[in-house]
Write an enzyme that holds these catalytic residues in place. Sequence first.
Site: not given
Length: 528
Positions: A342, A424-425
């Site tokens: 992201t 960082g998902g």
Amino acid sequence: MTDSRTVSAAVAAGGVAVSPHTLATESALDVLRSGGNAADAAVAANATLGMVLPTTCGVGGDLFALVHTPGMGHPDALNASGRGGSRLESAAIRAEGHEVMPLRSPWAITTPGCVDGWEALLERHGTTKLGALLAPAVSLGEDGFPVSPELSDALSRIAVMVHASPSAAELYPGGRPPAPGSILRRPGYAAVLAGIAALGRAGFYQGRVAAAIVAATDGLLSEADLARRQAEWVAPIGLQVFGHDLWTVPPNSQGYLTAAAAWLLERFVSGSDPADPAFHHSVIEAYRAVAWERDELVGDPDHLPVPAARLLDPERLAPRLARMRHDRTASWPAPGSSPGGTAYLCVVDAQGMGVSLIQSNYTGIGSGISAGDTGVWLHNRGAGFSLRPGHHNEAAPGRRPLHTLAPTLWTRNGKLSLLLGTRGGHQQPQYLLQAAALLHLAGLDPPDAQETARWHMDAPDGEASVLLAEARMPEEVVVGLAGRGHSVSTGPPWSRGWGPVSIISVAPDGTRCAAADPRITTAHAAHD
């Protein structure tokens, strides 16, 4: 510090921006200097990020944003995440032998929401035409930009996966990953942005690009799916914590986890010294107390098992405090796991408007499938769906999947006080909670908070707390955490994937202090 890394920081009373790339931050500042506001600057920065960091974001992905305007009682929340295509069927996916959503497959491609998000943000809050805001990114694609070490490394790692794609040629000149510092040109992707600049959403969701998306997804996304606008303004959710109001986007975003964990932390924390293992234990346990439940609660807003506002109800959260202990880890049910990638950016302008914006392809470059030779890489956000029959997050046409994008915006007495977000998902809430604890409990300023060693948890195990800590973490902290039942290993001194976190804090007198993350060489904070 143990090496030459430095935090990129800016202190100003005027406009300030933080993003994962210097060129994007400068795009935002150029807009502010020319009279645009924070919403305009955020769109320009986002477009630039999609050009220079295609392994994190781009118009093939989704977008969420929070916008504070002085005098507002709460921020505006924008959900520009895409929906499943009209041919998406969980039964058909299971029939192919899948027990969980496939990660690199047309099945995982949902309608990209980014471009609709840009238009919605500018329609409500912008002052500058979309074409002018995309022009810097178009120029970078046509003229070229220097390749960062992170981009060179990422392209090297995914080369085998994407080499056969029609859009790979632009990213691999001469068939090889570009070296750090070399100049990379992306004229195909620049042409797509130029089309959007000229035609708005029609330049993406109709015509050549739309036809390429339909073909790339084997018709799982149709022209009718792309014609449906993906962006909508929704009511934010939030609560009071650390003397501030913490705001985030409601599900299908996982953003509530940060707020819920912060509420528990404020009531559970022991100590305020980052060199004390008790401080880190408190943060870890507050995160673990909520992280386990996400997959059972987050999904399409119209199919939630628990109303969004209820997720942050103190009556729902308070019983967890009784299970948390200062001397040992608690036991919780086991959650699921999935990767992510992201780009997060934040901007505050001289008039006090603040924008917290996050945009993503999901797993790095996403599905690894491009829309023909357009240079548009399609995200795989549909991997967040469940294949369990009857599950609230079951893959189905028109539904939005569970989303890891989780921006935050903080206010104090109705005034903007903090913009905080990260890449960082699924790990985003844990990085944000650590940063918030360092800022609000330890009393660190943004640059010092960015430099403090972090811990990382791949997927919280209900029965055990398994952590990686940056090698700079004080030994007494590692030993103290182990003594409380955490299994702690050490990673690199600076873990590139654990961020970049971007921070802008705003003091009561209006002074802004911004800090970029030293874990990424291109991350940059600056003021106009």
